[in-house]
Design a protein around this motif. Structure first.
Motif, mmCIF file in Angstrom:
data_model
loop_
_atom_site.group_PDB
_atom_site.id
_atom_site.type_symbol
_atom_site.label_atom_id
_atom_site.label_comp_id
_atom_site.label_asym_id
_atom_site.label_seq_id
_atom_site.Cartn_x
_atom_site.Cartn_y
_atom_site.Cartn_z
ATOM 1 N N HIS A 102 0.862 -1.188 0.000
ATOM 2 C CA HIS A 102 0.000 0.000 0.000
ATOM 3 C C HIS A 102 0.893 1.230 0.000
ATOM 4 C CE1 HIS A 102 -3.003 2.986 1.139
ATOM 5 N NE2 HIS A 102 -3.942 2.089 0.966
ATOM 6 N N TRP A 103 0.489 2.245 -0.748
ATOM 7 C CA TRP A 103 1.310 3.457 -0.875
ATOM 8 C C TRP A 103 1.515 4.180 0.456
ATOM 9 C CZ3 TRP A 103 -1.183 7.709 0.914
ATOM 10 C CH2 TRP A 103 -2.582 7.713 0.878
ATOM 11 N N MET A 104 0.613 3.974 1.422
ATOM 12 C CA MET A 104 0.723 4.740 2.668
ATOM 13 C C MET A 104 2.001 4.401 3.434
ATOM 14 S SD MET A 104 -2.287 3.005 4.986
ATOM 15 C CE MET A 104 -2.235 1.295 5.547
ATOM 16 N N TYR A 108 4.139 7.538 4.795
ATOM 17 C CA TYR A 108 4.182 7.770 6.231
ATOM 18 C C TYR A 108 5.087 6.747 6.913
ATOM 19 C CZ TYR A 108 -0.338 9.728 4.716
ATOM 20 O OH TYR A 108 -1.339 10.386 4.037
ATOM 21 N N ASP A 109 5.535 7.089 8.117
ATOM 22 C CA ASP A 109 6.316 6.163 8.943
ATOM 23 C C ASP A 109 5.320 5.398 9.809
ATOM 24 O OD1 ASP A 109 8.210 4.795 10.338
ATOM 25 O OD2 ASP A 109 8.998 6.522 11.434
ATOM 26 N N VAL A 284 -2.614 -1.098 11.922
ATOM 27 C CA VAL A 284 -1.477 -0.225 11.637
ATOM 28 C C VAL A 284 -1.617 1.083 12.410
ATOM 29 C CG1 VAL A 284 -0.330 1.085 9.802
ATOM 30 C CG2 VAL A 284 -1.158 -1.232 9.353
ATOM 31 N N VAL A 285 -0.493 1.558 12.929
ATOM 32 C CA VAL A 285 -0.463 2.841 13.648
ATOM 33 C C VAL A 285 0.762 3.640 13.194
ATOM 34 C CG1 VAL A 285 -1.595 1.855 15.681
ATOM 35 C CG2 VAL A 285 0.906 1.967 15.591
ATOM 36 N N PRO A 286 0.728 4.966 13.366
ATOM 37 C CA PRO A 286 1.939 5.752 13.118
ATOM 38 C C PRO A 286 3.037 5.347 14.097
ATOM 39 C CG PRO A 286 -0.005 7.165 13.209
ATOM 40 C CD PRO A 286 -0.434 5.818 13.707
ATOM 41 N N SER A 287 4.288 5.388 13.643
ATOM 42 C CA SER A 287 5.400 4.954 14.482
ATOM 43 C C SER A 287 5.599 5.821 15.716
ATOM 44 C CB SER A 287 6.694 4.930 13.657
ATOM 45 O OG SER A 287 6.635 3.918 12.678
#
Length: 300
Positions: A102-104, A108-109, A284-287
């Motif tokens: 997926h492009w995300m 994003y990290d 999934v979450v932001p790092s």
């Protein structure tokens, strides 16, 4: 005497100010933390299309990890991506249903939450599925689809272009032109079948939009077919192949996401095998979020 009193008042005033500052700092930290992760995201997981295999796996994970006070929000892959983009820009907490490729993950990290119970299953493959009889009715299309395979990195090129604003058909055409050698192998020695019509079914995942548009470009540019793309939900996609109202799809996630449909329509389609390996599903979450596993959602 007055001087001593003034010094005493000054000391008391400074002490009080420090105390107030300390209390204010503590309150600010608590406010910033927002309590538990569940409190911060209002016990919501941002999902995609209702009925998608990923949603079913997420519901299983919520049951396995006893997240009874959490809610899975239905929507679409586009709405999920928009919510993630907004939260990420503001460095706010968010939990989404995600998949690779997926492009995300390039934009994003991000990180997957560890799934110790295996609720999301093993890494999957994306298979090409065709209706029974396609080999006889459209042999060039059949063999091109049988040869079609690419890598997550190659798919990411098309997905990233679309995410940056290029129309999916244009992004696919650019990829086909830039990867002529690979495409040549897919169509080698296959005769033109000019004007023959084909219907490709797909779900509106960014990965499937990329792959289906690439297949369409090759079938039209190299083999002369007239291709119609049918965007549907997963159930109708599989039903369409089974009842021959669609000819093919390059969007079957196996052996977990679409296994129920695979079993339901067994014998009513032909599986041409994997066109891409190395996929993954999960939460999934932001790092920048200080959480690492689904298990933590109960306690953090």
């Amino acid at each position: 005497m007055f001087k001593h009193a003034s010094k005493l008042l000054l000391v008391v005033g400074l002490t009080g100010a420090i105390a107030i500052t300390g209390c204010s700092s503590g309150s600010s930290d608590e406010s910033a933390s927002g309590g538990t992760v569940g409190d911060q995201v209002k016990h919501k997981i941002v999902g995609i299309d209702p009925g998608a295999g990923l949603m079913k796996q997420t519901e299983k994970a919520m049951a396995d990890y006893e997240l009874s006070d959490w809610k899975l929000v239905e929507g679409s892959s586009a709405a999920m991506a928009a919510a993630l983009d907004k939260a990420y820009k503001n460095e706010e907490p968010i939990i989404v249903t995600g998949w690779t490729p997926h492009w995300m993950f390039a934009k994003y990290d991000l990180k997957y939450l560890e799934d110790s119970k295996g609720s999301f299953g093993q890494d999957e493959e994306i298979h090409t599925i065709v209706r029974n009889g396609l080999k006889e009715d459209a042999p060039s299309a059949y063999f091109m689809l049988d040869r079609f395979e690419w890598t997550p990195d190659e798919m990411a090129v098309v997905m990233n272009a679309v995410a940056d604003g290029t129309k999916a058909e244009e992004a696919a055409a650019q990829w086909v032109e830039a990867n002529a050698d690979k495409v040549d192998a897919w169509v080698k020695d296959l005769p033109q079948e000019s004007g023959k019509k084909l219907k490709l079914a797909f779900v509106a995942w960014d990965s499937e939009i990329a792959s289906t548009n690439v297949v369409k470009q090759v079938l039209e540019q190299r083999l002369g077919y007239k291709v119609e793309m049918l965007q549907v939900e997963a159930g109708p996609m599989w039903a369409g192949i089974a009842n021959s109202s669609a000819d093919a799809m390059a969007a079957a996630w196996l052996p977990t996401t679409h296994q129920d449909y695979y079993d339901k329509y067994q014998g009513q389609f032909e599986d041409l095998g994997a066109n891409l390996v190395g996929t993954k599903l999960g939460l999934v979450v932001p790092s920048y979020m200080e959480i690492n596993s689904i298990e933590d959602l109960k306690t953090k």
